[in-house]
Scaffold this motif. Structure first.
Motif, mmCIF file in Angstrom:
data_model
loop_
_atom_site.group_PDB
_atom_site.id
_atom_site.type_symbol
_atom_site.label_atom_id
_atom_site.label_comp_id
_atom_site.label_asym_id
_atom_site.label_seq_id
_atom_site.Cartn_x
_atom_site.Cartn_y
_atom_site.Cartn_z
ATOM 1 N N ALA A 16 -1.175 0.580 13.593
ATOM 2 C CA ALA A 16 -0.394 -0.615 13.278
ATOM 3 C C ALA A 16 -0.585 -1.670 14.361
ATOM 4 O O ALA A 16 -0.664 -1.353 15.547
ATOM 5 C CB ALA A 16 1.089 -0.248 13.161
ATOM 6 N N ALA A 55 3.985 -1.525 1.799
ATOM 7 C CA ALA A 55 4.478 -0.671 2.882
ATOM 8 C C ALA A 55 5.738 0.060 2.435
ATOM 9 O O ALA A 55 6.347 -0.249 1.409
ATOM 10 C CB ALA A 55 4.785 -1.513 4.120
ATOM 11 N N MET A 81 2.070 2.600 5.921
ATOM 12 C CA MET A 81 1.756 1.267 6.451
ATOM 13 C C MET A 81 1.305 0.333 5.338
ATOM 14 O O MET A 81 0.688 0.754 4.370
ATOM 15 C CB MET A 81 0.665 1.357 7.520
ATOM 16 C CG MET A 81 1.162 1.833 8.875
ATOM 17 S SD MET A 81 -0.055 1.613 10.180
ATOM 18 C CE MET A 81 -1.310 2.763 9.681
ATOM 19 N N LYS A 83 -2.250 -4.323 9.949
ATOM 20 C CA LYS A 83 -1.689 -3.045 9.509
ATOM 21 C C LYS A 83 -0.200 -3.095 9.888
ATOM 22 O O LYS A 83 0.147 -3.157 11.061
ATOM 23 C CB LYS A 83 -2.376 -1.878 10.214
ATOM 24 C CG LYS A 83 -3.885 -1.833 10.031
ATOM 25 C CD LYS A 83 -4.241 -1.454 8.599
ATOM 26 C CE LYS A 83 -5.725 -1.129 8.466
ATOM 27 N NZ LYS A 83 -6.608 -2.253 8.832
ATOM 28 N N ASP A 90 -6.277 -9.042 9.477
ATOM 29 C CA ASP A 90 -6.417 -7.671 8.966
ATOM 30 C C ASP A 90 -5.253 -6.813 9.489
ATOM 31 O O ASP A 90 -5.452 -5.784 10.128
ATOM 32 C CB ASP A 90 -7.767 -7.091 9.381
ATOM 33 C CG ASP A 90 -8.084 -5.790 8.623
ATOM 34 O OD1 ASP A 90 -7.511 -5.594 7.536
ATOM 35 O OD2 ASP A 90 -8.865 -4.981 9.153
ATOM 36 N N VAL A 150 3.090 -6.195 0.671
ATOM 37 C CA VAL A 150 2.042 -5.612 1.520
ATOM 38 C C VAL A 150 1.808 -4.137 1.223
ATOM 39 O O VAL A 150 0.900 -3.528 1.791
ATOM 40 C CB VAL A 150 2.393 -5.799 3.015
ATOM 41 C CG1 VAL A 150 2.526 -7.271 3.346
ATOM 42 C CG2 VAL A 150 3.662 -5.044 3.410
ATOM 43 N N PRO A 174 -0.663 6.543 7.570
ATOM 44 C CA PRO A 174 -1.465 5.511 6.878
ATOM 45 C C PRO A 174 -0.908 5.144 5.506
ATOM 46 O O PRO A 174 -1.030 3.997 5.074
ATOM 47 C CB PRO A 174 -2.849 6.169 6.766
ATOM 48 C CG PRO A 174 -2.898 7.127 7.913
ATOM 49 C CD PRO A 174 -1.504 7.639 8.085
ATOM 50 N N HIS A 193 -2.453 -13.377 1.681
ATOM 51 C CA HIS A 193 -3.521 -12.575 1.088
ATOM 52 C C HIS A 193 -4.668 -13.518 0.722
ATOM 53 O O HIS A 193 -4.443 -14.570 0.104
ATOM 54 C CB HIS A 193 -3.036 -11.845 -0.165
ATOM 55 C CG HIS A 193 -2.044 -10.759 0.117
ATOM 56 N ND1 HIS A 193 -2.388 -9.543 0.642
ATOM 57 C CD2 HIS A 193 -0.697 -10.730 -0.038
ATOM 58 C CE1 HIS A 193 -1.310 -8.794 0.792
ATOM 59 N NE2 HIS A 193 -0.261 -9.491 0.382
ATOM 60 N N HIS A 203 -0.636 -3.561 4.322
ATOM 61 C CA HIS A 203 -1.822 -4.304 4.764
ATOM 62 C C HIS A 203 -1.720 -5.748 4.299
ATOM 63 O O HIS A 203 -1.274 -6.031 3.186
ATOM 64 C CB HIS A 203 -3.102 -3.673 4.207
ATOM 65 C CG HIS A 203 -4.340 -4.446 4.559
ATOM 66 N ND1 HIS A 203 -4.897 -5.389 3.711
ATOM 67 C CD2 HIS A 203 -5.102 -4.442 5.682
ATOM 68 C CE1 HIS A 203 -5.954 -5.922 4.289
ATOM 69 N NE2 HIS A 203 -6.111 -5.365 5.481
ATOM 70 N N CYS A 204 -2.125 -6.644 5.171
ATOM 71 C CA CYS A 204 -2.177 -8.073 4.830
ATOM 72 C C CYS A 204 -3.388 -8.677 5.529
ATOM 73 O O CYS A 204 -3.697 -8.315 6.672
ATOM 74 C CB CYS A 204 -0.893 -8.775 5.277
ATOM 75 S SG CYS A 204 -0.773 -10.484 4.714
ATOM 76 N N ASP A 205 -4.079 -9.579 4.841
ATOM 77 C CA ASP A 205 -5.305 -10.151 5.390
ATOM 78 C C ASP A 205 -5.048 -11.003 6.631
ATOM 79 O O ASP A 205 -5.815 -10.976 7.580
ATOM 80 C CB ASP A 205 -6.018 -10.997 4.325
ATOM 81 C CG ASP A 205 -6.494 -10.143 3.159
ATOM 82 O OD1 ASP A 205 -6.913 -9.002 3.416
ATOM 83 O OD2 ASP A 205 -6.431 -10.606 2.013
#
Length: 582
Positions: free
Chosen positions: A294, A336, A350, A244, A242, A334, A347, A371, A352-354
């Protein structure tokens, strides 16, 4: 006083010394045709699944072993002006549909070879050109009748695999089913419901196999929904779930002022305070990034030791990417924003990637941005292979497969509406023979001398199934006669069955080993729609159009005028070491 030597009368006397001039059929037209035929013959033996590889060493002494016509032409750097026209036509085919470059070369070469026969028979160049133009126009009218099916649901991986398989087979015969499935997974995962598809969204990561005995090789290749980089994590943290992500295009270091300054330090205490202040500032910056939420930093510059120390302290994973293109693609993957200064991201900035983790593939360290959902922005095909040349060839096969998918999903923009051309035509020579049959009938109904050029245009289509047969080790004339026999019975999807030929060869060899008798029934034919050998309609449409235009352009040239090359005298070609006494 030097005597003036008069030049021979004619066009040459108007040019500078060193210029060259050729005119007429023998000097200009046939000379150009000969050059184009040589180029076509070079790539013709590389046509089809059983095509031979070419070993090309470019001007940088880099080695290429491939049967991909686009790569061969790009690295050969063809200089002949007429041959360059054929090369440019194949480049246009590559840009337009991404496949069928060798089709353009073989077909254009056949058109010019047959045009030479007509010119030697006594037809004028204008009559040949007029016949070719009429035949091309009629061919493009007939081509829609050759359509055997159309793509229905390109979000279905199985259907996409069957459509991509033919394009992959020409580069990687034997691995086409496995690779087509990988490419289909990668393409379908990024194919949006709105219909948008970008070829650049399918990336390739090549990893050399160091230990083939562990069951690796081409079949160990995989598809990953995300990105893979052949890099190592900079710090102690090697995996984040998860994630950031804060992306910086600047170095991960203290902010440096743009103006130069001088600091006067009088004693050791002041030096300690100065260093401590720099460390405190670095910690404040890293802590601010961590407190923004992050837990992963990606930087496009160097990573300072002090910054890395505080990143480890605050549990931040750090990854360094040297390429700005990789940085941009990662930002796209992602979601960003690449920040130009090392400040705490908001926010919205930034990504996001799993799952982000460092792993080892073979003996290569890779960082994976994965992902979990299969509807990401970018997919990566991880190619495994024993040599660099093999992996380069697989990459070209992947590129052809992705471009085939692009052609089928591409939206054609018209004034009042948008259309997707999902039509498919049978491959393996079926479409060419059907077109040759109908264009021959059309030529017989045409009056005038153009009918000879129209019939020769039809004969040029035979060069493609003939090349497939000869490259597979069977007689081309036998295959052509079998195909014509089937097509005259109305079976317009019948083409050359290469796989049946392979089976017959192996069975014949076994019989030969046992009883010393050579067995074989010659070339086999089959319904290409049932066999799943189909090609996009647009590949054939643009290939015929571009090859014909290139051949006509070459035939229109009746004079070659070459000016004297620019530049001073060439250096002496004798001894290079002038300092040697002997």
């Amino acid at each position: 006083m030097a005597l003036h030597v008069p030049k021979a009368p004619g066009f040459a006397q108007m040019l500078k010394d060193g210029a060259k001039h050729f005119s007429g059929l023998e000097e200009a037209v046939f000379r150009n045709i000969r050059a184009c035929k040589e180029l076509s013959q070079t790539t013709r033996t590389a046509y089809g699944p059983n095509g031979m590889n070419k070993m090309v060493i470019n001007h940088l002494e880099k080695l290429f072993v491939t049967n991909d016509a686009a790569t061969i032409l790009r690295e050969l750097e063809v200089q002949h002006p007429a041959a360059k026209m054929i090369v440019m036509a194949s480049h246009m085919q590559e840009q337009e549909v991404g496949d069928g470059t060798n089709f353009v070369l073989v077909f254009a070469g056949a058109l010019l070879e047959l045009a030479e026969e007509l010119l030697r028979m006594g037809l004028s160049v204008s009559e040949v050109i007029e016949g070719y133009e009429k035949a091309c126009k009629k061919t493009l009218e007939i081509l829609p009748d050759c359509v055997c099916s159309s793509a229905k649901n390109l979000h279905d991986i199985n259907e996409a695999t069957s459509l991509i398989r033919t394009a992959v087979m020409s580069k990687q015969y034997g691995n086409e089913d496995f690779l087509a499935n990988l490419i289909a997974q990668a393409c379908v995962s990024i194919f949006q419901e709105s219909g948008n598809f970008n070829v650049d969204s399918v990336r390739v990561c090549k990893i050399l196999d160091a230990f083939l005995f562990q069951g690796c090789g081409v079949t160990a290749s995989t598809v990953l929904h995300g990105m893979v980089f052949k890099k190592e994590a900079e710090g102690d943290i090697t995996s984040v779930k998860d994630a950031k992500i804060a992306v910086f295009s600047c170095p991960f270091d203290c902010t440096v002022t743009e103006t130069k300054g001088t600091v006067m330090i009088n004693n050791a205490q002041e030096l300690m305070n100065f260093s401590k202040g720099e460390e405190d500032l670095m910690e404040v910056q890293v802590k601010a990034i961590r407190e923004s939420g992050a837990n992963l930093v990606v930087t496009g510059g160097k990573v300072a030791d002090m910054a890395l120390h505080y990143a480890n302290k605050h549990k931040l994973m750090v990854v360094r990417l040297n390429s700005k293109w990789d940085l941009r693609r990662l930002c796209k993957t992602v979601g960003a924003v690449a920040l130009p200064r090392m400040t705490a991201p908001t926010p919205e900035e930034m990504g996001h990637c799993d799952n982000v983790y460092l792993t080892e593939v073979g003996d290569t360290q890779v960082v994976v941005f994965k992902h979990e959902k299969e509807d990401g922005v970018i997919s990566t095909v991880v190619i495994r292979g024993s040599t660099d040349n093999l992996m380069d060839d697989i990459e070209r096969a992947v590129d052809d497969g992705v471009n085939t998918f692009k052609v089928l999903v591409r939206q054609l923009q018209f004034v009042s509406f948008t259309l997707k051309d999902k039509r498919l035509v049978p491959g393996a020579g079926a479409t060419e023979i059907e077109l040759a049959k109908q264009i021959t009938s059309y030529g017989e109904s045409c009056p005038g001398l153009e009918q000879y050029a129209i019939k020769k245009f039809a004969d040029a289509f035979e060069a493609l199934p003939r090349a497939l047969a000869e490259n597979s080790g069977v007689k081309g004339s036998e295959l052509i006669s079998k195909l014509y026999s089937a097509h005259h019975e109305g079976k317009k999807n019948i083409g050359f069955d290469i796989e049946a030929r392979q089976r017959n060869s192996s069975e014949g060899q076994e019989a030969c080993d046992s009883c010393k008798v050579q067995l074989g029934d010659g070339p086999a034919v089959k319904d290409m729609l049932e066999a799943g050998i189909v090609e996009p309609y647009l590949v054939k449409h643009w290939g015929i159009k571009l090859a014909t235009n290139a051949a006509i352009t070459v035939l229109r040239v009746d004079q070659i005028i070459m000016a004297r090359p620019a530049g001073g005298p060439k250096p002496p070609q004798g001894q290079k070491d002038f300092d040697d006494d002997d």
